[in-house]
Write a protein that holds these residues in place. Structure first.
Motif, PDB file in Angstrom:
ATOM      1  N   ARG A 120     -57.173 -37.857 -15.292  1.00 15.45           N
ATOM      2  CA  ARG A 120     -56.132 -38.819 -15.644  1.00 15.45           C
ATOM      3  C   ARG A 120     -56.844 -40.088 -16.125  1.00 15.45           C
ATOM      4  O   ARG A 120     -57.755 -40.606 -15.457  1.00 15.45           O
ATOM      5  N   THR A 121     -56.479 -40.604 -17.274  1.00 18.25           N
ATOM      6  CA  THR A 121     -57.160 -41.763 -17.854  1.00 18.25           C
ATOM      7  C   THR A 121     -56.171 -42.858 -18.223  1.00 18.25           C
ATOM      8  O   THR A 121     -54.982 -42.601 -18.478  1.00 18.25           O
ATOM      9  N   ALA A 122     -56.705 -44.097 -18.283  1.00 16.90           N
ATOM     10  CA  ALA A 122     -55.907 -45.245 -18.704  1.00 16.90           C
ATOM     11  C   ALA A 122     -56.857 -46.325 -19.217  1.00 16.90           C
ATOM     12  O   ALA A 122     -58.080 -46.227 -19.080  1.00 16.90           O
ATOM     13  N   LEU A 123     -56.279 -47.348 -19.809  1.00 17.27           N
ATOM     14  CA  LEU A 123     -57.060 -48.455 -20.369  1.00 17.27           C
ATOM     15  C   LEU A 123     -56.651 -49.754 -19.685  1.00 17.27           C
ATOM     16  O   LEU A 123     -55.465 -50.086 -19.610  1.00 17.27           O
ATOM     17  N   ILE A 124     -57.648 -50.483 -19.186  1.00 18.72           N
ATOM     18  CA  ILE A 124     -57.427 -51.815 -18.608  1.00 18.72           C
ATOM     19  C   ILE A 124     -57.677 -52.851 -19.700  1.00 18.72           C
ATOM     20  O   ILE A 124     -58.686 -52.794 -20.417  1.00 18.72           O
ATOM     21  N   SER A 125     -56.775 -53.815 -19.825  1.00 19.64           N
ATOM     22  CA  SER A 125     -56.900 -54.852 -20.855  1.00 19.64           C
ATOM     23  C   SER A 125     -56.575 -56.204 -20.242  1.00 19.64           C
ATOM     24  O   SER A 125     -55.555 -56.364 -19.554  1.00 19.64           O
ATOM     25  N   ILE A 126     -57.468 -57.197 -20.510  1.00 19.84           N
ATOM     26  CA  ILE A 126     -57.312 -58.531 -19.929  1.00 19.84           C
ATOM     27  C   ILE A 126     -57.437 -59.573 -21.039  1.00 19.84           C
ATOM     28  O   ILE A 126     -58.528 -59.819 -21.570  1.00 19.84           O
ATOM     29  N   GLY A 127     -56.335 -60.186 -21.416  1.00 16.16           N
ATOM     30  CA  GLY A 127     -56.365 -61.252 -22.406  1.00 16.16           C
ATOM     31  C   GLY A 127     -56.952 -62.519 -21.814  1.00 16.16           C
ATOM     32  O   GLY A 127     -56.729 -62.837 -20.644  1.00 16.16           O
ATOM     33  N   ASN A 128     -57.726 -63.270 -22.629  1.00 18.85           N
ATOM     34  CA  ASN A 128     -58.403 -64.457 -22.098  1.00 18.85           C
ATOM     35  C   ASN A 128     -58.842 -65.360 -23.246  1.00 18.85           C
ATOM     36  O   ASN A 128     -58.640 -65.032 -24.420  1.00 18.85           O
TER      37      ASN A 128
END
Length: 335
Positions: free
Chosen positions: A298-306
């Protein structure tokens, strides 16, 4: 020629304009020019001789003299361009403007050349030879001092200055070089640079940095959550956002940490990080929980705007494996 030069140092005296002839009677005149260009220091002498048809003064002669002197003449160059003594207008053209650099990660070094255009050795008399003064002198350090004396007729020596700002904004200082130049002592000019501050995000899992854009989850940095049972297994990992920059790091997403991708529903951010993250190593953490809805990878993408100039959003792939196991239970009399 009509005017002749002779004597010990005749070569130092040149008749540049000869007189015209004849010279009219009853007060007529003509002129000639003699140029003195000494080849050595000290007293230099020669004799002038003028042959004519004067009955009792032929030749007409007299002694001339001049004194050769030697003096140093300082010039200073940055980026191959002369910097005028007393200059108060720093420029990138002559390297007196060091440009912009970050408070933490940046320093800028410029090398300047002292040239002696004079006929005597140039002595640099200061201690130290190149001195820094002015409002922000501590931000400018002479890392290499020049040699002395500087030989005559085009001799050179160099020195280097490093700009390492201690605060943001325009930073200025003055350079002063004492010497035995008769009319440019000390030789001085203004330098400047601009201190900047930027946020710089780093993200860590299990104490190891996770590269922005990483697509290879690993148990080493907790981006691989391992296996979790569909019914009984939940795995939570804590990640750390660190700001290694010189300005506060603003986390600009809403929510701050976002999960997307094929199996995003299997990964939940249970604790969001706080913002802003302090400069110079400040940290904030967030938790991600893996609760698989199906077996297999199972995969996913973590994204953090900054507000990091070149790493926004900061993104990386996470994964976990959903597992299913049989679990026997034996009942007797429904117990």
């Amino acid at each position: 020629p009509r005017v002749q030069v002779s004597g010990a140092h005749a070569a130092d005296f040149t008749v540049t304009i000869q007189p015209t002839s004849p010279v009219a009677s009853e007060g007529g005149t003509t002129t000639f020019d003699v140029q003195f260009d000494p080849s050595s220091t000290g007293l230099r002498t020669a004799s002038i001789l003028i042959a004519s048809d004067d009955a009792d003064e032929d030749p007409y002669n007299f002694v001339i003299q001049g004194t050769g002197t030697a003096a140093p003449e300082i010039d200073l160059l940055g980026n191959g361009t002369s910097i005028v003594d007393g200059d108060t207008t720093p420029s990138i053209i002559d390297d007196t403007d060091f440009g912009s650099t970050d408070l933490l990660s940046g320093s800028v070094t410029k090398t300047f050349t002292i040239e002696n255009l004079g006929s005597a050795a140039l002595n640099l008399t200061g201690t130290p030879r190149v001195q820094v003064g002015g409002a922000h002198s501590a931000d400018f350090v002479v890392t290499t001092q020049p040699n002395a004396p500087v030989t005559s007729e085009g001799g050179t020596t160099t020195f280097s200055i490093q700009f390492d700002p201690s605060a943001t904004g325009l930073r200025t200082a003055s350079i002063s070089i004492a010497s035995d130049d008769a009319d440019e002592n000390p030789y001085s000019f203004v330098i400047q640079g601009t201190g900047t501050a930027t946020a710089e995000i780093d993200l860590q899992g299990n104490g190891n940095s996770i590269a922005d854009g990483d697509t290879t989850p690993s148990i080493v940095d907790d981006t691989d959550f391992g296996g979790a049972d569909l019914l009984t297994g939940v795995v939570t990992r804590t990640f750390t956002i660190q700001n290694v920059g010189s300005a506060a790091l603003d986390l600009t997403g809403s929510p701050i940490v976002q999960v997307t991708g094929t199996h995003a529903a299997d990964f939940i951010v249970t604790t969001q990080p706080s913002t802003p993250v302090a400069s110079n190593g400040g940290t904030s953490t967030f938790d991600v929980q893996f609760n698989p809805s199906a077996t297999g990878l199972r995969t996913a993408l973590i994204s953090i705007g900054n507000n990091d100039a070149d790493e926004s959003p900061y993104a990386f792939v996470i994964q976990g494996t959903g597992t299913a196991v049989a679990e026997i239970d034996v009942l007797g009399n429904d117990i």
